[in-house]
Design an enzyme around this catalytic site. Structure first.
Site, PDB file in Angstrom:
ATOM      1  N   SER A 152       0.802  -1.226   0.000  1.00 22.65           N
ATOM      2  CA  SER A 152       0.000   0.000   0.000  1.00 22.65           C
ATOM      3  C   SER A 152       0.834   1.275   0.000  1.00 22.65           C
ATOM      4  O   SER A 152       0.307   2.353  -0.260  1.00 22.65           O
ATOM      5  CB  SER A 152      -0.938   0.018   1.212  1.00 22.65           C
ATOM      6  OG  SER A 152      -0.193   0.033   2.416  1.00 22.65           O
ATOM      7  N   ASP A 153       2.132   1.164   0.293  1.00 20.38           N
ATOM      8  CA  ASP A 153       2.985   2.352   0.364  1.00 20.38           C
ATOM      9  C   ASP A 153       4.339   2.060  -0.272  1.00 20.38           C
ATOM     10  O   ASP A 153       5.378   2.263   0.343  1.00 20.38           O
ATOM     11  CB  ASP A 153       3.152   2.791   1.824  1.00 20.38           C
ATOM     12  CG  ASP A 153       3.789   4.178   1.945  1.00 20.38           C
ATOM     13  OD1 ASP A 153       3.664   4.966   0.991  1.00 20.38           O
ATOM     14  OD2 ASP A 153       4.407   4.453   2.984  1.00 20.38           O
ATOM     15  N   LEU A 154       4.306   1.579  -1.508  1.00 18.01           N
ATOM     16  CA  LEU A 154       5.550   1.257  -2.200  1.00 18.01           C
ATOM     17  C   LEU A 154       6.282   2.552  -2.554  1.00 18.01           C
ATOM     18  O   LEU A 154       5.814   3.346  -3.351  1.00 18.01           O
ATOM     19  CB  LEU A 154       5.255   0.453  -3.475  1.00 18.01           C
ATOM     20  CG  LEU A 154       6.487  -0.114  -4.185  1.00 18.01           C
ATOM     21  CD1 LEU A 154       7.190  -1.142  -3.318  1.00 18.01           C
ATOM     22  CD2 LEU A 154       6.080  -0.725  -5.528  1.00 18.01           C
TER      23      LEU A 154
END
Length: 236
Positions: free
Chosen positions: A166-168
């Site tokens: 979700s937060d690459l």
């Protein structure tokens, strides 16, 4: 799945590494400081502490809220069952990814404490030795040594395995001294059916993070050639 251990009426340990003598103290930075094992701190989605102990090298991450709500409630999350807690979900996903031989940190355990329908939590994982995140490498004199094609291959491996991050971003991709690419920080991440739409949006998110840092730091720069090498690695 993590093994739950009830420590008290409102405190629960979640144990992933069954070989470690895990206790609630392991999630307390002051405990490790008293053992002269606390080696540093960091920031990210939560507060972070680095531990070098007789039991191994670990990272403690304390879950925090983001956005506007964090101004009023920094650490409390609504409790809707143990298997919905942040540490349970992240440990379970890490265990699953390790079984798939994906390059992620080894999960050690989690801790959550209940109070009036809310919980606070911490996570403990093994340190990735001799590794730096992509952000620091790009800013350093090692930037030309980054194997962007390999980074692309690894991200594609996660995607084809159905892992949505979700937060690459450039802070959550690490490369060790052997050149192995790792991915970290799987809070709010999940298993999904592989699909081109979310896979592409994940890549777009990574590109935005690179562009954002490039606008903030004069010594942070990713060339078009390097990004194309990443895409070549990703698309095979």
């Amino acid at each position: 799945m993590p093994q739950p251990i009830k420590v008290s009426s409102n405190t629960f340990l979640l144990k992933s590494d069954q070989n470690q003598p895990l206790t609630t103290s392991w999630f307390d930075p002051e405990f490790w400081q008293s053992q002269k094992a606390l080696t540093g701190t960091g920031t990210g989605r939560g507060e972070v502490w680095f531990i070098n102990s007789e039991f191994g090298r670990f990272v403690i991450r304390r879950y925090r809220r983001g956005g506007l709500i964090a101004k009023f409630n920094k650490r409390g999350f609504l409790f809707t069952g143990q298997q919905n807690t942040r540490p349970w979900l992240e440990l379970s996903l890490l265990e699953h990814m390790r079984n798939l031989n994906l390059p992620v940190p080894k999960p050690i355990g989690g801790l959550y404490t209940l109070k009036k329908g809310f919980y606070k939590a911490e996570l403990l994982t093994e340190t990735i030795d001799h590794a730096e995140d992509l952000f620091d490498l790009i800013k350093s004199d090692k930037k030309d040594q980054i194997a962007w094609q390999e980074v692309g291959k690894v991200i594609k491996h996660f995607h084809t395995s159905g892992i949505y991050h979700s937060d690459l971003n450039c802070h959550n991709i690490m490369i060790d001294k052997q050149g192995k690419v790792w991915v970290i920080d799987f809070d709010k991440c999940e298993q999904r059916t592989p699909d081109p739409s979310w896979m592409q949006s994940n890549i777009d998110r990574l590109k935005r993070s690179l562009d954002k840092e490039s606008g903030k730091f004069s010594n942070f720069y990713v060339s078009e050639k390097q990004w194309q090498a990443f895409l070549e690695g990703y698309h095979g």
